[in-house]
Write a protein that holds these residues in place. Sequence first.
Motif, mmCIF file in Angstrom:
data_model
loop_
_atom_site.group_PDB
_atom_site.id
_atom_site.type_symbol
_atom_site.label_atom_id
_atom_site.label_comp_id
_atom_site.label_asym_id
_atom_site.label_seq_id
_atom_site.Cartn_x
_atom_site.Cartn_y
_atom_site.Cartn_z
ATOM 1 N N HIS A 88 -16.800 -2.715 0.270
ATOM 2 C CA HIS A 88 -16.687 -1.966 1.488
ATOM 3 C C HIS A 88 -17.671 -0.835 1.306
ATOM 4 N N LYS B 52 0.823 -1.320 -0.022
ATOM 5 C CA LYS B 52 -0.027 -0.049 -0.111
ATOM 6 C C LYS B 52 0.824 1.099 0.133
ATOM 7 N N PHE C 168 -15.501 3.679 6.655
ATOM 8 C CA PHE C 168 -14.308 3.978 6.386
ATOM 9 C C PHE C 168 -13.953 4.349 4.973
ATOM 10 N N THR D 79 -5.722 -7.146 10.412
ATOM 11 C CA THR D 79 -6.037 -5.809 9.710
ATOM 12 C C THR D 79 -5.419 -4.730 10.761
ATOM 13 N N ARG E 71 -2.293 -14.300 3.886
ATOM 14 C CA ARG E 71 -3.086 -13.666 4.891
ATOM 15 C C ARG E 71 -2.042 -13.858 6.382
ATOM 16 N N ARG F 218 2.053 -6.594 9.140
ATOM 17 C CA ARG F 218 1.340 -5.340 9.798
ATOM 18 C C ARG F 218 1.991 -5.053 10.992
ATOM 19 N N ASN G 202 -2.060 0.246 6.662
ATOM 20 C CA ASN G 202 -1.578 -1.127 7.356
ATOM 21 C C ASN G 202 -0.674 -1.966 6.311
ATOM 22 N N VAL H 225 -4.610 0.965 11.524
ATOM 23 C CA VAL H 225 -5.621 0.287 10.724
ATOM 24 C C VAL H 225 -5.855 0.459 9.298
HETATM 25 P P1 DAT Z 1 -7.898 -6.778 5.293
HETATM 26 O O1 DAT Z 1 -7.232 -5.800 4.576
HETATM 27 O O2 DAT Z 1 -7.531 -7.431 6.613
HETATM 28 O O3 DAT Z 1 -8.760 -7.781 4.509
HETATM 29 P P2 DAT Z 1 -10.837 -5.555 5.234
HETATM 30 O O4 DAT Z 1 -11.139 -6.369 4.097
HETATM 31 O O5 DAT Z 1 -11.823 -5.679 6.684
HETATM 32 O O6 DAT Z 1 -9.543 -5.905 5.946
HETATM 33 O O7 DAT Z 1 -10.494 -3.972 5.219
HETATM 34 C C1 DAT Z 1 -10.052 -3.452 4.124
HETATM 35 C C2 DAT Z 1 -9.476 -2.355 4.327
HETATM 36 O O8 DAT Z 1 -10.048 -1.295 4.894
HETATM 37 C C3 DAT Z 1 -8.128 -2.557 5.819
HETATM 38 O O9 DAT Z 1 -7.054 -3.080 5.137
HETATM 39 C C4 DAT Z 1 -7.948 -1.455 6.300
HETATM 40 C C5 DAT Z 1 -9.535 -0.580 5.895
HETATM 41 N N1 DAT Z 1 -10.116 -0.681 7.178
HETATM 42 C C6 DAT Z 1 -10.682 -2.039 7.749
HETATM 43 N N2 DAT Z 1 -11.197 -1.685 8.917
HETATM 44 C C7 DAT Z 1 -11.131 -0.426 9.085
HETATM 45 C C8 DAT Z 1 -11.485 0.437 10.183
HETATM 46 N N3 DAT Z 1 -12.131 0.160 11.345
HETATM 47 N N4 DAT Z 1 -11.130 1.800 10.045
HETATM 48 C C9 DAT Z 1 -10.298 2.232 9.132
HETATM 49 N N5 DAT Z 1 -9.999 1.674 8.168
HETATM 50 C C10 DAT Z 1 -10.228 0.274 8.053
#
Ligand code: DAT
Length: 144
Positions: free
Chosen positions: A54, A11, A59, A93, A87, A104, A114, A111
């Motif tokens: 998402h 990232k 977020f 995360t 993973r 991470r 990351n 968060v």
């Molecule tokens: P991951 O990247 O571990 O698969 P995710 O798919 O739930 O996690 O979320 C995608 C991305 O969104 C994550 O890498 C960072 C961001 N994110 C997740 N939860 C968040 C939060 N509570 N606040 C801010 N950003 C968040």
Amino acid sequence: MAVQRTLAIVKPDAVSRNLTGEILRRIEAAGLRICALKLMHLTRSQAEKFYEVHRERPFFHSLCAYMSSGPIAVAVLEGEQAIGHWRDLMGATDPLKAAPGTIRKDLGVDVERNAVHGSDSPETAAIEIPFFFGRVELHSPVAQ
Ligand code: DAT
Ligand code: MG
């Protein structure tokens, strides 16, 4: 055991802190093979498309602004159980909750920033890999 392919992203926070090489080193040291690799800078709308699942999360807008804020390194990784393996290397995360020795935990900022992305299932990988790479860009890195 099944050979899988998964999408990995370094990232913007990690690319900008010169951590691309360190992250690729960890991937290779873990035995995952890199079958495609490129540096790119997503537009805001490309980031929104990538993170479409998402869209309803609070977020979402911040995440898409961040993911389009600078260059990313995108790779396809291959290996036995590559999706879960990658993973595991990434960690949870939230870097604060990630296990010691994970990317991470060691390299993430918070968060959102990351450091890395990884596909979360075979179904997701099957959507995420063609989002970034065409067939002619995917290689089998095992020497013939
Ligand atoms: P991951 O990247 O571990 O698969 P995710 O798919 O739930 O996690 O979320 C995608 C991305 O969104 C994550 O890498 C960072 C961001 N994110 C997740 N939860 C968040 C939060 N509570 N606040 C801010 N950003 C968040
Ligand atoms: Mg995810």
